[in-house]
Enzyme design. Structure first.
Site, PDB file in Angstrom:
ATOM      1  N   HIS A   6      -1.938  29.104 -12.625  1.00 60.03           N
ATOM      2  CA  HIS A   6      -0.505  29.393 -12.525  1.00 60.03           C
ATOM      3  C   HIS A   6      -0.012  29.473 -11.087  1.00 60.03           C
ATOM      4  O   HIS A   6       1.049  28.950 -10.760  1.00 60.03           O
ATOM      5  CB  HIS A   6      -0.172  30.727 -13.210  1.00 60.03           C
ATOM      6  N   GLU A  80      -4.939  36.481 -11.327  1.00 58.41           N
ATOM      7  CA  GLU A  80      -5.276  35.365 -10.437  1.00 58.41           C
ATOM      8  C   GLU A  80      -5.467  35.830  -8.996  1.00 58.41           C
ATOM      9  O   GLU A  80      -6.397  35.385  -8.317  1.00 58.41           O
ATOM     10  CB  GLU A  80      -4.224  34.250 -10.569  1.00 58.41           C
ATOM     11  N   ARG A 168      20.527  49.539 -23.977  1.00 62.40           N
ATOM     12  CA  ARG A 168      21.832  48.984 -23.607  1.00 62.40           C
ATOM     13  C   ARG A 168      22.435  48.364 -24.867  1.00 62.40           C
ATOM     14  O   ARG A 168      21.814  47.504 -25.501  1.00 62.40           O
ATOM     15  CB  ARG A 168      21.666  47.888 -22.544  1.00 62.40           C
ATOM     16  N   ARG A 223      22.436  54.575 -14.827  1.00 68.53           N
ATOM     17  CA  ARG A 223      22.829  54.649 -16.242  1.00 68.53           C
ATOM     18  C   ARG A 223      23.419  56.016 -16.591  1.00 68.53           C
ATOM     19  O   ARG A 223      24.017  56.171 -17.651  1.00 68.53           O
ATOM     20  CB  ARG A 223      21.600  54.375 -17.113  1.00 68.53           C
TER      21      ARG A 223
END
Ligand code: URA
Length: 258
Positions: A6, A80, A168, A223
């Site tokens: 990746h 990785e 949310r 929030r």
């Protein structure tokens, strides 16, 4: 050695680096790397994974690698990079504060995470704690203090979704499954500081692999106050600057050079 699947990196490209800064956003990876080394180089860019190498104070090789959003891609990065010799991981990202006392642009240093993710359960049973490395956390706190940048150290709720998992209701359907209804208020009552989406995966995997990991984020919404999405880009840029300064200050404390 061929390049990893990746990240498209191989060990020789890292020039002996053992430490990585991990933003979620590939564009932020470039900004962070340029901050500690104007000559930092892009080593690879595949999907959401941008990897930059630079030298802090012209000496210490430091990799900055983006994880993308969430646990699955973060786990790929840890897997990785660990194979390439990285043993110290510091997440440098954004989060949503949930306590009134936290101002926008403040730094949140995660001491441990509530495991609302799925990826960490593929590596460790749910009773296993998602805890940050003490030395990294201490260095982050010392750096924030000496830079006089406001910070809060404590517990983060690390979710697998931005919308329902962080309660949310501005979703397409407007419905949130029962499990998450009332969860924001519960985390607030339990003195959790913020929501983000990668730390539980990072902290569990690194502890299980005997690697060290820490996490600092900057609050780009609150929030507990009036959340406005999306946040103002100029506010995010300033918040990022503070966070990057703290991360680099912490590296200097963790890896003192003569
Ligand atoms: N990242 C999150 O996961 N949540 C927020 O509210 C902000 C950033």
């Amino acid at each position: 050695m061929s390049k990893l699947f990746h990240l498209k990196l191989k060990k020789s490209m890292l020039k002996g680096a053992t430490v990585a800064l991990l933003p979620g956003d590939p564009q932020r990876a470039e900004k962070i790397a340029q901050y500690y080394d104007p000559n930092a180089r892009l080593l690879s860019y595949n999907r959401e994974f941008a990897s930059w190498l630079g030298h802090l104070d012209k000496t210490l090789p430091v990799l900055t690698a983006s994880t993308g959003i969430g646990g699955p891609s973060t786990a790929i990065v840890i897997e990785e990079l660990a194979q390439l010799g990285i043993n110290t991981f510091i997440r440098v990202g954004t989060s949503g504060a949930i306590q009134k006392r936290i101002c926008l642009q403040d730094i949140i240093i995660t001491t441990a995470s509530v495991r609302l993710d799925g990826t960490s359960t593929h590596y460790t049973p749910i009773a296993y704690p998602a805890v940050a490395d003490h030395d990294i956390t201490h260095s982050l706190i010392l750096a924030a203090k000496s830079l006089k940048i406001p910070y809060h150290a404590g517990i983060t709720a690390s979710s697998d979704s931005f919308f329902p998992g962080q309660e949310r209701y501005e979703t397409f359907s407007g419905y949130i499954i029962k499990k998450f209804q009332g969860s924001l208020n519960e985390w607030q009552k339990l003195n959790v500081l913020n929501y983000e989406m990668e730390s539980a995966t990072l902290l569990c995997i690194c502890n299980a692999f005997a690697l060290r990991a820490g996490c600092l984020t900057t609050a780009i919404v609150n929030r507990a106050l009036n959340e406005k999405l999306p946040p103002r880009p100029e506010m995010i840029l300033q918040a990022e600057d503070n966070m990057i300064k703290v991360a680099i200050g912490a590296l200097r404390k963790l890896f003192p050079q003569k």
